[in-house]
Design an enzyme around this catalytic site. Structure first.
Site, PDB file in Angstrom:
ATOM      1  N   CYS A 209       0.831  -1.202   0.000  1.00  0.00           N
ATOM      2  CA  CYS A 209       0.000   0.000   0.000  1.00  0.00           C
ATOM      3  C   CYS A 209       0.867   1.254   0.000  1.00  0.00           C
ATOM      4  CB  CYS A 209      -0.913  -0.032   1.218  1.00  0.00           C
ATOM      5  SG  CYS A 209      -1.941   1.422   1.389  1.00  0.00           S
TER       6      CYS A 209
ATOM      7  N   CYS B 180      -0.511   4.107   2.140  1.00  0.00           N
ATOM      8  CA  CYS B 180      -0.287   3.919   3.577  1.00  0.00           C
ATOM      9  C   CYS B 180       1.166   4.212   3.964  1.00  0.00           C
ATOM     10  CB  CYS B 180      -0.586   2.482   3.988  1.00  0.00           C
ATOM     11  SG  CYS B 180      -2.147   1.832   3.403  1.00  0.00           S
ATOM     12  N   ASP B 181       2.120   3.749   3.164  1.00  0.00           N
ATOM     13  CA  ASP B 181       3.510   3.695   3.631  1.00  0.00           C
ATOM     14  C   ASP B 181       4.507   4.615   2.927  1.00  0.00           C
ATOM     15  OD1 ASP B 181       2.750   1.827   5.497  1.00  0.00           O
ATOM     16  OD2 ASP B 181       3.094   0.130   4.152  1.00  0.00           O
TER      17      ASP B 181
HETATM   18  P1  FAD Z   1     -10.569  -6.607   5.939  1.00  0.00           P
HETATM   19  O1  FAD Z   1      -9.743  -5.738   6.788  1.00  0.00           O
HETATM   20  O2  FAD Z   1      -9.890  -7.468   4.934  1.00  0.00           O
HETATM   21  O3  FAD Z   1     -11.469  -7.515   6.900  1.00  0.00           O
HETATM   22  C1  FAD Z   1     -12.203  -8.606   6.410  1.00  0.00           C
HETATM   23  C2  FAD Z   1     -12.460  -9.576   7.560  1.00  0.00           C
HETATM   24  O4  FAD Z   1     -13.336 -10.584   7.094  1.00  0.00           O
HETATM   25  C3  FAD Z   1     -11.205 -10.285   8.040  1.00  0.00           C
HETATM   26  O5  FAD Z   1     -11.102 -10.135   9.438  1.00  0.00           O
HETATM   27  C4  FAD Z   1     -11.402 -11.747   7.642  1.00  0.00           C
HETATM   28  O6  FAD Z   1     -10.869 -12.661   8.596  1.00  0.00           O
HETATM   29  C5  FAD Z   1     -12.935 -11.835   7.598  1.00  0.00           C
HETATM   30  N1  FAD Z   1     -13.418 -12.859   6.688  1.00  0.00           N
HETATM   31  C6  FAD Z   1     -13.069 -13.020   5.382  1.00  0.00           C
HETATM   32  N2  FAD Z   1     -13.739 -14.045   4.832  1.00  0.00           N
HETATM   33  C7  FAD Z   1     -14.530 -14.557   5.820  1.00  0.00           C
HETATM   34  C8  FAD Z   1     -15.447 -15.638   5.881  1.00  0.00           C
HETATM   35  N3  FAD Z   1     -15.681 -16.408   4.815  1.00  0.00           N
HETATM   36  N4  FAD Z   1     -16.093 -15.889   7.053  1.00  0.00           N
HETATM   37  C9  FAD Z   1     -15.856 -15.124   8.158  1.00  0.00           C
HETATM   38  N5  FAD Z   1     -14.978 -14.085   8.140  1.00  0.00           N
HETATM   39  C10 FAD Z   1     -14.331 -13.805   7.000  1.00  0.00           C
HETATM   40  N6  FAD Z   1      -5.174   1.196   5.327  1.00  0.00           N
HETATM   41  C11 FAD Z   1      -5.042   2.455   5.844  1.00  0.00           C
HETATM   42  O7  FAD Z   1      -6.006   3.235   5.832  1.00  0.00           O
HETATM   43  N7  FAD Z   1      -3.846   2.864   6.385  1.00  0.00           N
HETATM   44  C12 FAD Z   1      -2.757   2.064   6.479  1.00  0.00           C
HETATM   45  O8  FAD Z   1      -1.692   2.477   6.964  1.00  0.00           O
HETATM   46  C13 FAD Z   1      -2.885   0.724   5.973  1.00  0.00           C
HETATM   47  N8  FAD Z   1      -1.836  -0.125   6.028  1.00  0.00           N
HETATM   48  C14 FAD Z   1      -2.001  -1.412   5.607  1.00  0.00           C
HETATM   49  C15 FAD Z   1      -0.942  -2.305   5.776  1.00  0.00           C
HETATM   50  C16 FAD Z   1      -1.080  -3.620   5.395  1.00  0.00           C
HETATM   51  C17 FAD Z   1       0.075  -4.578   5.609  1.00  0.00           C
HETATM   52  C18 FAD Z   1      -2.291  -4.067   4.779  1.00  0.00           C
HETATM   53  C19 FAD Z   1      -2.457  -5.515   4.336  1.00  0.00           C
HETATM   54  C20 FAD Z   1      -3.344  -3.182   4.602  1.00  0.00           C
HETATM   55  C21 FAD Z   1      -3.218  -1.848   5.009  1.00  0.00           C
HETATM   56  N9  FAD Z   1      -4.256  -0.932   4.872  1.00  0.00           N
HETATM   57  C22 FAD Z   1      -4.135   0.333   5.393  1.00  0.00           C
HETATM   58  C23 FAD Z   1      -5.505  -1.300   4.171  1.00  0.00           C
HETATM   59  C24 FAD Z   1      -6.614  -1.676   5.178  1.00  0.00           C
HETATM   60  O9  FAD Z   1      -6.133  -2.658   6.071  1.00  0.00           O
HETATM   61  C25 FAD Z   1      -7.844  -2.198   4.443  1.00  0.00           C
HETATM   62  O10 FAD Z   1      -8.268  -1.249   3.481  1.00  0.00           O
HETATM   63  C26 FAD Z   1      -9.000  -2.459   5.398  1.00  0.00           C
HETATM   64  O11 FAD Z   1      -8.611  -3.351   6.428  1.00  0.00           O
HETATM   65  C27 FAD Z   1     -10.211  -3.042   4.674  1.00  0.00           C
HETATM   66  O12 FAD Z   1     -11.194  -3.316   5.608  1.00  0.00           O
HETATM   67  P2  FAD Z   1     -12.360  -4.374   5.331  1.00  0.00           P
HETATM   68  O13 FAD Z   1     -13.170  -4.410   6.577  1.00  0.00           O
HETATM   69  O14 FAD Z   1     -13.004  -4.068   4.048  1.00  0.00           O
HETATM   70  O15 FAD Z   1     -11.646  -5.778   5.094  1.00  0.00           O
END
Ligand code: FAD
Length: 323
Positions: free
Chosen positions: A133, A136-137
């Site tokens: 990302c 982010c970084d």
């Molecule tokens: P996710 O965070 O992916 O959450 C989805 C959840 O659903 C997970 O907990 C998973 O276990 C669960 N799940 C999936 N499938 C199933 C299933 N079949 N049954 C039950 N549960 C399930 N964003 C920023 O704004 N700032 C940052 O500095 C930043 N740094 C990042 C660094 C890293 C290393 C990464 C990987 C991402 C970063 N991001 C950052 C991006 C950010 O993490 C994501 O945009 C955000 O988490 C998305 O949220 P979400 O709820 O859509 O999905």
């Protein structure tokens, strides 16, 4: 009987749970296969969430979310969902342990995951110099040399973006040709800060145990190896949305998805199926940021409340819980 089932406990799902329960929906169940928190818990630093001025690890950052989001009666069901189907105007949520549930409405918030390369050192330094990302970084590497791995549109666009911060961007790609749009490639080629390393591969991501310090790279045309001194490698080799739960028994998808599998939604987070909403990284055009996912979650919950009130005609809003 569940009023609202939320699948996924990342920023989008947790926020949806907070808004739905505080908005008066009675039986809201959040299905999460692991610990709630989502992808960001794998990051060592987050500093771009407004209102949180300290730089925190992803785990510390998400900790208060859980306490706050479960405060108004959200139920946590620690199960992996394998399929969601529609039966009449109800949904069925099937879990991997064989249990299933009936729900009046569903918010999909299963997020996604950047593809990994399997390069030696990648797992060890994931979130500690291996990044997926640039938004982010990039800021953490202001004035320094950075590496980008990949040859598609995202890799080139992010390499161009990184030139606003880095002193030099080494763009590493294993082939001579790029899969990016010609205009994007042209912009990258004109950018003096981008050093094209083709055809190169990264053989190892090296570090001091805490963070990345260099990369072992190889020119695959000459077999010559060298060391690239950099504290970060941005890996853009693809992204997979977690949409497997939408696949029906006849292999069709429960709702409309784009060619990359992202769920198509409107501005209210409605999918093509009434009563089914999608929020966060799973949806089309997602900015893949915590704040955007949280905003989607709030929108989806408000839309679900409207849906439940109009379609299932029950008093879902409790008088004492005003938004
Ligand atoms: P996710 O965070 O992916 O959450 C989805 C959840 O659903 C997970 O907990 C998973 O276990 C669960 N799940 C999936 N499938 C199933 C299933 N079949 N049954 C039950 N549960 C399930 N964003 C920023 O704004 N700032 C940052 O500095 C930043 N740094 C990042 C660094 C890293 C290393 C990464 C990987 C991402 C970063 N991001 C950052 C991006 C950010 O993490 C994501 O945009 C955000 O988490 C998305 O949220 P979400 O709820 O859509 O999905």
């Amino acid at each position: 009987m569940i009023d609202l089932a939320i699948i996924g406990g990342g920023p989008a799902g947790l926020t949806a749970g907070l808004y739905a329960t505080r908005g008066g929906v009675k039986n809201v169940v959040l299905f999460e296969k692991g610990m709630p928190g989502g992808q960001i818990t794998g990051s060592s630093e987050i500093e771009n969430y407004p209102g949180v001025k300290e730089i925190k690890s992803g785990l510390d950052f998400m900790e208060p979310w859980q306490e706050q989001c479960f405060r108004f009666g959200l139920t946590h069901n620690l199960r992996e969902v394998v399929r969601v189907s529609k039966c009449g105007n109800m949904f069925k949520v099937f879990c991997s342990d064989g249990t299933d549930y009936v729900a009046k409405s569903v918010i999909l918030a299963t997020g996604g995951r950047p593809k990994r390369t399997g390069i030696k050192g990648e797992s060890e330094y994931w979130g500690k110099g291996v990044s997926t990302c640039a938004t982010c970084d990039a800021f953490f590497h202001k004035g320094k040399e950075v590496a980008v791995l990949g040859g598609g549109d995202t890799a080139l666009e992010e390499a161009i973006y990184l030139t606003k911060f880095a002193s030099k961007v080494h763009l590493i790609h294993r082939r001579d040709g790029f899969r990016a749009a010609p205009i994007t490639l042209e912009h990258a080629e004109k950018n003096e800060k981008i050093n094209f390393m083709v055809p190169y591969v990264v053989e190892e991501i090296c570090g001091d145990g805490k963070e990345v310090t260099s990369l072992k790279v190889k020119n695959i045309a000459t077999n010559e190896t060298s060391t690239l001194d950099t504290g970060v490698i941005f890996v853009f080799v693809g992204y997979e949305v977690n949409n497997g739960i939408l696949v029906q028994e006849d292999k069709s998808m429960l709702c409309e998805c784009d060619k990359w599998g992202s769920v198509v939604v409107d501005l209210d987070m409605n999918t093509s199926v009434p009563g089914l909403f999608a929020a966060g990284d799973l949806r089309v055009e997602a900015k893949k940021q915590v704040i955007c996912a949280a905003g989607d979650g709030a929108t989806a919950a408000l839309s679900a409340i409207d849906y439940l009130e109009t379609t299932h005609a029950a008093p879902y809003l409790e008088a004492e819980h005003k938004l």
